[in-house]
Scaffold this motif. Structure first.
Motif, short mmCIF file in Angstrom:
data_model
loop_
_atom_site.label_atom_id
_atom_site.label_comp_id
_atom_site.label_asym_id
_atom_site.label_seq_id
_atom_site.Cartn_x
_atom_site.Cartn_y
_atom_site.Cartn_z
N ALA A 1 42.81 37.69 43.60
CA ALA A 1 44.04 37.27 42.93
C ALA A 1 44.04 35.76 42.72
O ALA A 1 43.55 35.00 43.56
CB ALA A 1 45.25 37.69 43.74
N CYS A 2 44.58 35.33 41.59
CA CYS A 2 44.65 33.90 41.27
C CYS A 2 45.74 33.68 40.23
O CYS A 2 46.44 34.61 39.85
CB CYS A 2 43.29 33.40 40.76
SG CYS A 2 42.77 34.17 39.21
N SER B 1 50.44 37.74 30.76
CA SER B 1 49.69 38.74 31.52
C SER B 1 49.52 40.00 30.68
O SER B 1 50.44 40.41 29.95
CB SER B 1 50.44 39.07 32.81
OG SER B 1 49.80 40.13 33.49
N LEU B 2 48.33 40.61 30.76
CA LEU B 2 48.05 41.86 30.04
C LEU B 2 48.06 43.05 30.99
O LEU B 2 47.68 44.16 30.59
CB LEU B 2 46.69 41.76 29.34
CG LEU B 2 46.55 40.64 28.30
CD1 LEU B 2 45.19 40.71 27.63
CD2 LEU B 2 47.65 40.72 27.25
N ALA B 3 48.47 42.85 32.24
CA ALA B 3 48.52 43.94 33.19
C ALA B 3 49.58 44.95 32.80
O ALA B 3 50.60 44.61 32.18
CB ALA B 3 48.79 43.39 34.60
N VAL C 1 39.57 35.61 32.37
CA VAL C 1 39.89 34.63 33.41
C VAL C 1 38.62 34.01 33.99
O VAL C 1 38.61 32.87 34.43
CB VAL C 1 40.75 35.28 34.52
CG1 VAL C 1 41.07 34.29 35.62
CG2 VAL C 1 42.03 35.84 33.93
N LEU C 2 37.51 34.78 33.96
CA LEU C 2 36.24 34.25 34.48
C LEU C 2 35.78 33.03 33.70
O LEU C 2 35.02 32.21 34.23
CB LEU C 2 35.15 35.32 34.41
CG LEU C 2 35.06 36.28 35.60
CD1 LEU C 2 33.99 37.32 35.36
CD2 LEU C 2 34.80 35.52 36.89
N ASP C 3 36.20 32.91 32.46
CA ASP C 3 35.78 31.76 31.65
C ASP C 3 36.56 30.49 31.96
O ASP C 3 36.27 29.43 31.42
CB ASP C 3 35.94 32.09 30.15
CG ASP C 3 34.92 33.11 29.68
OD1 ASP C 3 33.87 33.23 30.34
OD2 ASP C 3 35.19 33.78 28.67
N ARG D 1 38.70 38.66 37.54
CA ARG D 1 37.96 39.45 36.56
C ARG D 1 38.86 40.12 35.53
O ARG D 1 38.40 40.96 34.76
CB ARG D 1 37.12 40.52 37.27
CG ARG D 1 35.93 39.93 38.01
CD ARG D 1 35.00 41.02 38.49
NE ARG D 1 33.76 40.44 39.01
CZ ARG D 1 32.70 40.13 38.26
NH1 ARG D 1 32.73 40.34 36.97
NH2 ARG D 1 31.63 39.59 38.80
N ALA D 2 40.12 39.72 35.48
CA ALA D 2 41.05 40.30 34.52
C ALA D 2 41.02 39.52 33.20
O ALA D 2 40.37 38.49 33.08
CB ALA D 2 42.45 40.31 35.11
#
Length: 831
Positions: free
Chosen positions: A532-533, A630-632, A592-594, A575-576
């Protein structure tokens, strides 16, 4: 050997030897000093007042003398070179043309002074011959030369004492700081970085109003250089050293982002290069590095630069290689990362000196004060002379018949002049002027014109005398003229300033294992745990993520020097994917990794480690990012507002799984999104308009809609007004929320005026229904007519300038309908 004149004792052809004994060491020392002085003073170093070397100054002066203004047609460069060489600078046409070419190159100067037509070269190729190119003055050059006919500077003889030339130009533009300089003299050299005109003028105006301002005060306006090619400056310690001592160094990096160049292969796209680095040089170094096996994972490098899209270098990465690691190799082994050494050496009163930022500004400000004072004195003298003549004409017009009779009865002009002086009590100048006038000027209509002219002259004379008598009034006039220059010629900042290299590499991850060229050879990507971040968007457009699930905060009393402010924060995981909401109503998917992970700190993380948003997503011309989302599936409903007062809540879960770009609202023509964030039903939606009206109402009053819907009316706007800020206050958070408003003039160039700010509690604003007009949130001062920006969120509020530097906000004012407090510097964002 010299022939001696014939004498009775010696034949005329007899030759007599004349040998003079000299000390070779003394002769060499004297000759070298003369040569060194000539190079330093007359060729290599710029004057700190106008920032020009002698050849550059002569080019601009001669072009002005030839009438080559921006509205006039171009002329052949060879003609300009010939005029300069023949009249002012007899040192060869090549040197003159090379200097003129540099004045016309937008990649060399931040504000070009010559408008070139034709091939004036590039970073990789030289210009065409002067017989093929054409030139005229750029608009900025007019500001450099305006006032030469009003005795604002001293003129000196040219090389053959037949003509005169200005010792220095009036220089309404701080040319030395804005365009920089480079030159090699004897025993010394200069290398100065370009800066942003708006920022330099803001600092100069502050110095005019506060002559005892410190370097730290001025650096709030000038955070760092602004290079013509854009790019990024990595590490600002060297810049601060240069501002303090006149010497320093910094690193510049290209602007790069990772894109899919084919369906299965990624590539590194370079859109901005370091200062004075050409694309051909970069590609050549890449090929040499691949052949020498210093660079791995590169399949191809292509230059796709064109006039429509600008610079575009595409470096194709082989399958199985990490593009981030490849980019790090490129920064290490190619000119995509370069260094710039600052050595601020310029002439001050004819002596070379190493100057810091404050000294450079002081020299230019004092020069402008002298120019304006001399110009005012010249205008006063001219108007006094004209008033003297007008008063004489009015005396003669009162009895025009007698004037004519006196002239007709005189034997000659000298007698007529003397009799006019005696009969009408005129001075010699007035009498001679009357004698030279045409009779048609002595009409009743001309008398009305003369009386009107006399009144106007008396008014102007009083104003000029007031300026010359009051130093404060003179400084105010100088400051106003500086503001006009910034508004006319100023452009937004191009170069991004980063405190460290952590955010300069696309996708660089702080805290991850060190990357090297050896790591890029492995096919396995760097594995990052899905922890989480928080994804962060800064006020200056930098993206980053936290290294942990600890929410970013900046408690009261934290370090005021922290870089930038938080404009948008979204809870997510490493990783989202997150959504990037743009002003055009688009949502762009981003990984988010980028985003570079920021190391944990005490309080708020330093956002200088982030990456510019354009390196992560492709934006259209004029499009900007307004928020992250957020796309969750369990994320709150996304609420947004537009400049025309429309609000909308996008239905939760309405996210296409197979698209990277989609619309979140159907915008009307000319409309754009001003803000977006998640909003639960029990939250309050807040809209602030440019006429200082604030409206808030429950989010439940806006029903969720699909992506294709156009929203509903949110606030009733007055004619000519628009929404400048949108926010969501969660339930229970109203007690700690504050409203920040910044007012100013809507006609000023953005970023040129500090304006006034007010901070007030959100609780003092009563709620009203949706689609109403709201309540007043800011009372305008004289000269203010609109809110420049506003922000609503949890206290304490923080503000930053265009370079991320902090700007102090006033304390909380418990009343809502109050005027603001003047700010020390323009505000870019609040968070």
């Amino acid at each position: 050997m010299a022939r001696r004149p014939a004498t009775p004792d010696l034949p005329p052809d007899d030759l007599v030897e004349k040998v003079v004994d000299i000390d070779v060491a003394a002769e060499m020392e004297g000759s070298f000093l003369e040569y060194a002085y000539s190079v330093i003073y007359s060729r290599a170093l710029p004057d700190a007042r106008d920032g020009l070397k002698p050849v550059q100054r002569r080019i601009l002066f001669q072009m002005s003398d030839m009438g080559l203004r921006p509205e006039r047609p171009y002329v052949k460069s060879a003609r300009v070179v010939g005029e300069v060489m023949g009249k002012l600078h007899p040192h060869g046409d090549t040197a003159i043309y090379d200097a003129m070419v540099r004045l016309a190159q937008p990649f060399s100067l931040r504000l070009p002074l010559v408008d070139g037509h034709g091939n004036f070269g590039s970073l990789d190729d030289g210009p065409a011959a002067p017989r093929y190119t054409e030139a005229r003055m750029a608009p900025s050059a007019v500001a450099m030369t305006t006032g030469l006919d009003e005795d604002v500077v001293d003129f000196v003889p040219n090389y053959d004492n037949k003509l005169t030339q200005p010792e220095v130009l009036p220089a309404a533009i701080p040319n030395l700081l804005v365009n920089g300089a480079a030159g090699i003299a004897v025993g010394m050299a200069t290398n100065m970085a370009p800066h942003n005109l708006v920022e330099v003028v803001a600092a100069a105006r502050h110095l005019v109003q506060h002559p005892d301002a410190t370097l730290e005060d001025l650096m709030r306006f000038v955070p760092g250089p602004d290079l013509p090619s854009g790019g990024k400056i990595v590490g600002l310690d060297g810049v601060r050293d240069a501002y303090r001592t006149g010497r320093g160094a910094f690193r510049t990096r290209a602007t790069a982002r990772i894109e899919n160049v084919t369906a299965r292969r990624k590539g590194i796209v370079i859109t901005e290069l370091p200062y004075l680095v050409g694309p051909e040089k970069v590609i050549e170094k890449i090929k040499e590095g691949v052949q020498a096996k210093k660079l791995s994972g590169i399949a191809d490098a292509v230059d796709l630069t064109d006039r429509q899209h600008g610079l575009r270098l595409v470096i194709e990465v082989k399958s199985g290689f990490d593009p981030d690691a490849v980019l790090e190799q490129l920064y290490r082994f190619t000119p995509l990362e370069d260094s710039f050494s600052i050595n601020n050496v310029a002439l001050v009163e004819g002596q070379p000196r190493t100057l810091g930022l404050r000294e450079l500004l002081v020299v230019w400000v004092e020069h402008r004060i002298v120019v304006v004072r001399r110009r005012s004195q010249h205008r006063l003298t001219k108007r006094l002379e004209r008033l003297h003549l007008v008063e004489g004409l009015l005396v003669a017009i009162l009895d025009i018949d007698e004037v004519i009779q006196v002239i007709r009865s005189s034997d000659d002009a000298e007698g007529a002049r003397q009799r006019l002086q005696v009969v009408f009590d005129l001075t010699q100048v007035q009498a001679e002027y009357i004698l030279e006038l045409r009779l048609r000027r002595l009409t009743k209509f001309s008398r009305l014109e003369l009386e009107s002219e006399r009144t106007q002259l008396e008014t102007e004379i009083a104003e000029l005398r007031a300026i010359l008598a009051d130093d404060a009034l003179l400084r105010s006039l100088v400051s106003d003229e500086m503001a006009d220059v910034a508004a006319t010629y100023g452009t937004p900042r191009r170069t991004i300033l980063l405190e460290s290299a952590g955010g300069a590499s696309v996708g660089a991850l702080a805290g991850a294992p060190a990357r090297s060229s050896a790591r890029a050879a492995g096919a396995a990507p760097l594995e990052i745990a899905d922890t989480a971040c928080f994804a962060l968007l800064s006020g200056t457009g930098l993206l980053a993520r936290t290294a942990s699930d600890e929410a970013p905060t900046r408690p009261e009393g934290a370090r005021r020097g922290a870089h930038d402010v938080l404009a948008s924060v979204v809870a997510t995981s490493a990783r989202a994917d997150i959504g990037v909401v743009t002003s055009r109503g688009r949502m762009l998917r981003a990984s988010v990794l980028d985003l570079p992970a920021l190391p944990p700190t005490d309080g708020a993380p330093s956002l200088s480690g982030g990456i510019p948003v354009r390196e992560l997503v492709a934006l259209e011309t004029g499009e900007r990012v307004v928020a992250l989302a957020s796309l969750a599936a369990d994320a709150p409903t996304l609420a947004l507002a537009t400049a025309q007062g429309v609000v909308k809540r996008v239905a939760a879960g309405d996210v296409p799984g197979n698209k990277d770009t989609w619309e979140v609202v159907a915008l009307r023509d000319g409309d754009e999104i001003v803000g977006a964030t998640g909003a639960a039903d029990d939250a309050e939606l807040v809209l602030v308009s440019s006429d200082a009206s604030l409206l808030h109402f429950p989010a439940s009053a806006v029903r969720p809609q699909g992506r294709a819907a156009g929203g509903m009316a949110g606030i009733n706007l007055a004619s000519g007004c628009q929404v400048v800020a949108f926010a969501v206050v969660p339930a229970g958070a109203a007690v700690d929320a504050v409203v920040v408003t910044v007012a100013g003039s809507s006609s000023a160039l953005p970023g040129t005026q500090p304006g006034s700010a007010k901070v007030s509690p959100f609780e003092v604003y009563p709620a009203k229904g949706r689609a109403t007009g709201g309540v007043r949130a800011h009372r305008f001062l004289k000269g203010e007519d609109a809110l420049l920006l506003a922000w609503v969120g949890p206290a304490p509020a923080w503000a930053c300038g265009s370079g991320g530097q902090p700007v102090e906000l006033p304390p909380v004012e418990p009343r809502r309908d109050m005027s603001g407090t003047a700010l020390s510097a323009p505000v870019r964002a609040i968070g």
